[in-house]
Structure formats: structure tokens, C-alpha cells
Design a protein around this motif. Structure first.
Motif, PDB file in Angstrom:
ATOM      1  N   THR A 154     -54.971  15.304 -30.985  1.00 20.39           N
ATOM      2  CA  THR A 154     -53.749  16.114 -31.023  1.00 20.39           C
ATOM      3  C   THR A 154     -52.535  15.210 -30.882  1.00 20.39           C
ATOM      4  OG1 THR A 154     -53.515  16.489 -28.641  1.00 20.39           O
ATOM      5  CG2 THR A 154     -54.979  17.983 -29.839  1.00 20.39           C
ATOM      6  N   ILE A 173     -48.791  21.450 -35.224  1.00 15.21           N
ATOM      7  CA  ILE A 173     -49.679  22.031 -36.233  1.00 15.21           C
ATOM      8  C   ILE A 173     -49.891  21.068 -37.394  1.00 15.21           C
ATOM      9  CG2 ILE A 173     -49.844  23.822 -38.002  1.00 15.21           C
ATOM     10  CD1 ILE A 173     -50.627  24.855 -35.358  1.00 15.21           C
ATOM     11  N   ASP A 174     -48.825  20.426 -37.854  1.00 13.91           N
ATOM     12  CA  ASP A 174     -48.961  19.464 -38.950  1.00 13.91           C
ATOM     13  C   ASP A 174     -49.914  18.344 -38.561  1.00 13.91           C
ATOM     14  OD1 ASP A 174     -47.299  20.871 -40.600  1.00 13.91           O
ATOM     15  OD2 ASP A 174     -45.506  19.695 -40.143  1.00 13.91           O
ATOM     16  N   TYR A 175     -49.823  17.917 -37.309  1.00 16.05           N
ATOM     17  CA  TYR A 175     -50.736  16.865 -36.842  1.00 16.05           C
ATOM     18  C   TYR A 175     -52.183  17.364 -36.898  1.00 16.05           C
ATOM     19  CZ  TYR A 175     -52.664  13.016 -34.178  1.00 16.05           C
ATOM     20  OH  TYR A 175     -53.409  11.920 -33.794  1.00 16.05           O
ATOM     21  N   LEU A 176     -52.406  18.584 -36.428  1.00 12.58           N
ATOM     22  CA  LEU A 176     -53.774  19.124 -36.422  1.00 12.58           C
ATOM     23  C   LEU A 176     -54.355  19.175 -37.832  1.00 12.58           C
ATOM     24  CD1 LEU A 176     -53.593  22.103 -33.876  1.00 12.58           C
ATOM     25  CD2 LEU A 176     -54.622  19.864 -33.518  1.00 12.58           C
ATOM     26  N   THR A 177     -53.551  19.601 -38.791  1.00  9.51           N
ATOM     27  CA  THR A 177     -54.066  19.773 -40.147  1.00  9.51           C
ATOM     28  C   THR A 177     -54.225  18.457 -40.900  1.00  9.51           C
ATOM     29  OG1 THR A 177     -51.807  20.169 -40.960  1.00  9.51           O
ATOM     30  CG2 THR A 177     -53.109  22.085 -40.329  1.00  9.51           C
ATOM     31  N   GLN A 178     -53.425  17.448 -40.546  1.00 10.66           N
ATOM     32  CA  GLN A 178     -53.429  16.212 -41.317  1.00 10.66           C
ATOM     33  C   GLN A 178     -54.169  15.051 -40.656  1.00 10.66           C
ATOM     34  OE1 GLN A 178     -49.620  15.118 -43.161  1.00 10.66           O
ATOM     35  NE2 GLN A 178     -48.838  17.142 -42.646  1.00 10.66           N
ATOM     36  N   SER A 180     -55.956  15.209 -37.195  1.00 14.29           N
ATOM     37  CA  SER A 180     -56.982  15.426 -36.167  1.00 14.29           C
ATOM     38  C   SER A 180     -58.376  15.019 -36.641  1.00 14.29           C
ATOM     39  CB  SER A 180     -56.995  16.894 -35.730  1.00 14.29           C
ATOM     40  OG  SER A 180     -55.842  17.187 -34.983  1.00 14.29           O
ATOM     41  N   LEU A 181     -58.646  15.194 -37.919  1.00 17.22           N
ATOM     42  CA  LEU A 181     -59.956  14.790 -38.443  1.00 17.22           C
ATOM     43  C   LEU A 181     -60.175  13.294 -38.240  1.00 17.22           C
ATOM     44  CD1 LEU A 181     -62.569  15.380 -39.919  1.00 17.22           C
ATOM     45  CD2 LEU A 181     -61.344  15.133 -42.088  1.00 17.22           C
ATOM     46  N   ARG A 442     -57.441  10.010 -47.473  1.00 17.60           N
ATOM     47  CA  ARG A 442     -56.680  11.237 -47.178  1.00 17.60           C
ATOM     48  C   ARG A 442     -55.243  11.188 -47.694  1.00 17.60           C
ATOM     49  NH1 ARG A 442     -54.082  15.081 -46.647  1.00 17.60           N
ATOM     50  NH2 ARG A 442     -54.036  16.663 -44.991  1.00 17.60           N
TER      51      ARG A 442
END
Length: 445
Positions: A154, A173-178, A180-181, A442
């Protein structure tokens, strides 16, 4: 700006970093002394120094809020209870014990600073390891690896990640979607190496679990209310940037800390004085001093000059530049604490992208709230991964490493530089390679 001032700023910064790396001085003393050198040589006034600290108020606010929040619920004994339950659930299996540590540390470090988590959980490892007959040093080292790696899950999980993310205005949220993986891949990389690097414990069948200490939860009603406060903080970490009036993670953390102090005061589980006294003021002063040192490099034109050199070498090749940043920052972060490293690198990379015409000069302003061009963001993402994962390389690479070493000494064993290196180098190399592949696939291909 006069050349002598630039020279003094560089020498002071390098001297501070070296004294921290070789443990010549306490890191807080070294950084504060360096900041005061700049003030007393009139490279910057005291007001200017405070101004540079103020520009980093988001980072300081987040750290202070989380520290108070965690300390407020310490009397409930919740962390000791959870750690013991993980060991009991291992059911005598060394394999399950190692995986249990991963499962315990990962979700906590996704939201709490890694050094804070290690400070809370690491003291539980030595007595438990002794009870079940295994060496606690590898377990502490594993905890550090997981803590540092899961900080990438996160935006608020690792100080270096938050500093870079805040600099480019990326939302939770942008961090989670881009990104976090990428953090999940870093943790998985640690798990994959467990049967090899920790093979002795992995193959061990533990006994005498019945003799383990069984800490009990104190003040259960207070803990339930505390869980509501923590849930509030986590929810607003996620939605705060999207409200009609945006609320930053730092403001959310400070509000959560205030509610926790109010709860502790009203329920009398602890005094506000004791909680605030136990806050890690040394770390906060260290951060403030580092921001002043970086301000000296900025004011004297050093950062601008280094950015010009990058512009000449790299041009507009973002793919090569991103991979170079990831591995160079990763290597440097193994021997230089990652906080001052990213604080120095962020303005340098910003200046570089402006110099080569990939971003407008407006992004250099400390109060810039707009969006960065998408094509330059991989540079900053690469810096996040390099700085955070590089900290696993050596004993001095991250503050959580130092915390674990201190706890080991308190329990009669020393984590030597060589011992940590034995585990750290393979992990770091693998993690930097997988992070490079993630950034490449990515964002760059």
C-alpha cells in the motif's frame, strides 16, 4: 549560489550518510548535526530550514499519527496475543512457523511502518524460539524481509514508498490498482526462498508447544472500540482523496491518533503523557533533519547539476532510465538508509524529466497538486521498488533491520553484518529482478 556553499552541502550530506552507514554516530545525532552545520555556515537560515521541514509535513504527519495510534493500543496486548496464536497454529511444523511469520507480518506492515511493526513484534520471537528449540536469529531476519517487502503493498506501508508517492500525487486507490501487485510479488519471492535460505528451520518438527507463554488480551472492550478507530483510518486512507473535500492520509492518521488518545484517556488504560513520551521522537527528528540536508543540496544547485548530467546520459529513454534507477537505487539502498536516499532522488528525477522536456516546470513546485505525465511515472515507481527492496540487502539498509539487530543483542545473540548478508544478498537480487520485470511488463512494454 556560491561554489563553496555547494561543496559544503555535499560534504555535509555525504558525511552524515557515511557516519550512519558505518554506525559511527547515532542516526538522529548525525542528521541533526549535519542540518545545524548548514544553518551555522549560513548556507540557509533557520527559517529556511523550518520551511523545508514544513514542505514535508505530509510524511511527518503520517509517521507521527501512526506511531501514536499503535502505542495507544499497546496496553491491550493484542500484538503479543496474535503472535502467540500464529506459533500455536504452526502445530509443531517449522514450515508452518515460517509461513506463520509471513502471514502475521504481511497484513500489518501493509498499513504500519515496517520499523514500528518490527519494534512491536520482534521481541516476541526470541523467547518463543527458545521455548520450541530453534535459533531466533533467522526468524528475526525473515521478519525484517517480510516487513520491508510488504511495505510495497500500500501507499502508506513504507516511509520511502509514501515519500515518492506523495511527491507525484498518487492516490491510495491508484497505488492499489497499479503497484500493489508488485508488492505481492516481492512477498511471494521471499516465500519461495524459504525452503532454501531457511532450510534448517523449514525441515524442523517443533515440540513442547504446550510450554509456550500464553498472553491474554487486556481491556477487550477498549480493543473493540480501537478496532472501530483503526477501521475508520483504513477506510479513509482509501476514500479520503475522493471526497468532495479531499483528506490526505496524513490528516487521517492524525485524526485516528487523536481519537486513540481520547479513548486511552477516558478508559484510563494509559495516560496521554505516557503515550506521547513513548513516541519515537528520534526518528521524527531524523526525518526533519534529512529534509533540511536535502534542502541544502536543492538551494545550492547540486540537485539541478546532477539532473543535468542525467539528462545528457539518458535523454528521453524512459525504459532504460527506469531500469537504471531501480537497480542503482536498489544497490545504494543496501548501504544507505532509504529515507534520505529517496528524499534526495525525488527532486533530482523531477528536475531530469523537466530538463528533457517530458514534464512542465510546474511539477518542480513543492505544492504542485496536478497529475504527472503517465510516461514518466515508471521512473518514480522504479525508485519505490529499488529503495524499499534494496533495504533487504545489508544490516544497515533499513531502519527495521537495525531494530531487529538491537532486539537480538538484548536477548544474547548478535546479528552480524556477515550473517545478514548471507540471507540478504540472494533475497535482494531476486526481488530487484522480479521488480524490474514487473515494472517493465506493467508500465514500459
Amino acid at each position: 549560489m556560491e561554489n563553496w556553499q555547494a561543496v559544503v552541502s555535499v560534504i555535509t550530506f555525504v558525511a552524515v550518510i557515511l557516519s550512519i552507514t558505518v554506525e559511527l554516530l547515532d542516526l538522529t545525532v548525525a542528521a541533526l548535526l549535519g542540518a545545524l552545520v548548514l544553518v551555522f555556515t549560513n548556507i540557509m537560515s533557520l527559517g529556511e530550514a523550518v520551511g523545508y521541514i514544513g514542505k514535508s509535513h505530509s510524511t511527518l504527519g503520517l509517521f507521527f499519527g501512526v506511531m501514536v495510534l499503535v502505542r495507544s493500543f499497546e496496553p491491550t496486548n493484542i500484538f503479543s496475543y496474535i503472535a502467540t496464536q500464529i506459533v500455536i497454529l504452526a502445530q509443531g511444523s517449522g514450515r508452518k512457523l515460517l509461513l506463520g511469520i509471513v502471514l502475521l507480518v504481511t497484513p500489518i506492515c501493509a498499513f504500519l511502518p515496517n520499523a514500528t511493526t518490527v519494534m512491536l513484534l520482534a521481541p516476541l520471537i526470541p523467547p518463543m524460539a527458545e521455548e520450541i528449540g530453534v535459533n531466533f536469529v533467522p526468524l528475526l531476519i525473515l521478519m525484517v524481509f517480510v516487513a520491508n517487502s510488504s511495505g510495497l503493498l500500500t501507499l502508506v506501508g513504507d516511509p520511502a514508498t509514501f515519500i515518492v508517492g506523495d511527491a507525484v500525487n498518487i492516490s491510495f486507490i491508484d497505488y492499489l490498482t497499479q503497484l500493489s501487485l508488485g508488492g505481492a510479488i516481492a512477498v511471494i519471492t521471499v516465500v519461495v526462498t524459504l525452503p532454501i535460505l531457511f532450510r534448517k528451520i523449514w525441515r524442523t518438527n517443533l515440540e513442547n508447544l504446550a510450554e509456550l507463554p500464553h498472553p491474554q488480551i487486556n481491556h477487550p472492550r477498549v480493543l473493540m472500540l480501537g478496532a472501530v478507530i483503526v477501521a475508520f483510518v483504513l477506510i479513509f486512507f482509501i476514500i479520503g482523496d475522493y471526497l468532495p473535500i479531499p483528506i490526505s492520509p496524513a490528516a487521517v492518521a492524525l485524526l485516528g491518533a487523536t481519537l486513540a488518545l481520547l479513548l486511552a484517556h477516558k478508559t484510563r488504560i494509559d495516560s496521554v503523557h505516557n503515550i506521547l513520551r513513548d513516541v519515537d521522537w528520534g526518528t521524527l527528528i531524523f526525518f526533519m533533519s534529512i529534509f533540511v540536508l536535502i534542502g541544502g543540496l536543492d538551494k545550492t544547485g547540486v540537485i539541478n547539476s546532477l539532473s543535468g548530467i542525467l539528462s545528457i546520459i539518458l535523454g528521453k529513454n524512459i525504459l532504460f532510465a527506469s531500469l537504471l534507477v531501480l537497480f542503482v537505487v536498489g544497490a545504494l539502498s543496501s548501504v544507505i538508509p532509504n529515507i534520505p536516499l529517496v528524499v534526495a532522488m525525488v527532486p533530482m528525477i523531477k528536475q531530469y524529466i523537466v530538463n528533457v522536456g517530458l514534464a512542465p516546470a510546474a511539477v518542480l513546485a513543492t505544492d504542485f497538486q496536478g497529475k504527472f505525465p503517465p510516461e514518466v511515472l515508471p521512473l518514480f515507481y522504479a525508485m519505490m521498488f529499488g529503495a524499499t527492496l534494496g533495504g533487504n540487502g545489508t544490516l544497515v539498509g533499513a531502519s527495521s533491520n537495525i531494530v531487529a539487530a538491537g532486539i537480538a543483542e538484548q536477548h544474547g545473540k548478535r546479528i552480524s553484518f556477515k550473517t545478514f548478508l548471507h540471507y540478504g544478498i540472494p533475497i535482494t537480487i531476486l526481488q530487484l529482478i522480479t521488480a524490474a520485470l514487473y515494472v517493465l511488463v506493467r508500465f514500459l512494454l
